[in-house]
Scaffold this active site. Sequence first.
Site, PDB file in Angstrom:
ATOM      1  N   ASP A   1       0.884  -1.158   0.000  1.00 32.47           N
ATOM      2  CA  ASP A   1       0.000   0.000   0.000  1.00 32.47           C
ATOM      3  C   ASP A   1       0.927   1.214   0.000  1.00 32.47           C
ATOM      4  O   ASP A   1       1.450   1.608   1.041  1.00 32.47           O
ATOM      5  CB  ASP A   1      -0.895  -0.004   1.249  1.00 32.47           C
ATOM      6  CG  ASP A   1      -1.774   1.238   1.333  1.00 32.47           C
ATOM      7  OD1 ASP A   1      -2.053   1.858   0.291  1.00 32.47           O
ATOM      8  OD2 ASP A   1      -2.170   1.591   2.463  1.00 32.47           O
TER       9      ASP A   1
ATOM     10  N   GLU B   1      -1.509  -1.583  -4.389  1.00 33.45           N
ATOM     11  CA  GLU B   1      -2.749  -0.809  -4.437  1.00 33.45           C
ATOM     12  C   GLU B   1      -2.534   0.382  -5.353  1.00 33.45           C
ATOM     13  O   GLU B   1      -1.564   1.130  -5.205  1.00 33.45           O
ATOM     14  CB  GLU B   1      -3.146  -0.344  -3.037  1.00 33.45           C
ATOM     15  CG  GLU B   1      -4.488   0.344  -3.021  1.00 33.45           C
ATOM     16  CD  GLU B   1      -4.991   0.665  -1.626  1.00 33.45           C
ATOM     17  OE1 GLU B   1      -5.334   1.837  -1.391  1.00 33.45           O
ATOM     18  OE2 GLU B   1      -5.042  -0.248  -0.781  1.00 33.45           O
TER      19      GLU B   1
ATOM     20  N   ASP C   1      -2.236   0.812   7.736  1.00 40.60           N
ATOM     21  CA  ASP C   1      -1.599   0.834   6.410  1.00 40.60           C
ATOM     22  C   ASP C   1      -0.946  -0.513   6.116  1.00 40.60           C
ATOM     23  O   ASP C   1      -0.948  -0.971   4.979  1.00 40.60           O
ATOM     24  CB  ASP C   1      -0.550   1.951   6.343  1.00 40.60           C
ATOM     25  CG  ASP C   1      -1.179   3.322   6.526  1.00 40.60           C
ATOM     26  OD1 ASP C   1      -1.607   3.897   5.518  1.00 40.60           O
ATOM     27  OD2 ASP C   1      -1.270   3.782   7.681  1.00 40.60           O
TER      28      ASP C   1
END
Length: 183
Positions: A11, A71, A144
Site C-alpha cells: 500500500d 494498491e 496501512d
Amino acid sequence: MSNERIILGIDPGTTIMGFGLIKVVNKKMEFIQLNELLLSQYDDHYLKLKKIFERTIELIETYNPDEIAIEAPFFGKNVQSMLKLGRAQGVAMAAGLSREIPITEYEPKKIKMAITGNGNASKEQVAKMLQQLLGLKTLPKNLDSTDGLAAAVCHFFNSGKVVAGKSYSGWDAFVKQNENRIQ
C-alpha cells in the site's frame, strides 16, 4: 510450476508505506509478515521516494516474492497528493520490475471487495477480516500495513482469473502497455 509462492502486497504512501507478505502452499494462504515504513520524519519528497525504493528492494531480497500486488492510487480531489502517491507507487513498482518480479495493480475498491465482499468497507473491516482469514492474534495500530497485506490476499483470491488488474512482468511489458505515457 511450484506449489509454493510468496506474494508481497504494498500500500504505497509518502507518509506510511504499508506492506504484507503471504506464502501460498497448495492453494492455502499462510501469513508471513506485515509492517510499515514510516516516512513522516523525512521532509524531502525525493528522500521519501528513495526510502520506498530501498525498503522494497530489501523486502524482495529478504523474502524473494514471486509476485507483487500493489494498491493503485485512488482518484482524490487533491492533485498534488495524487501525484505524490503515484510517484510512491512508481518507485515501489520500479524496485519490483528491476528484479523481474510480476506486478499487478488493484483498485482500492477491488481489494476491499475481495477481502470483505464490500467495495466500500472501512480499513477496520478489512483488517478484522484479514485477522480472521489469516489467524492474526493482534492488529497493528496503523492499518496501512493491513492494507498492504490486503493487496497480497486480494491477489491470491484473484489468481487464475483472467481480469485481475493491470499486470506487468517486467520493463518491456510495462513499456508496451503504457506507450502513451512515454515520451
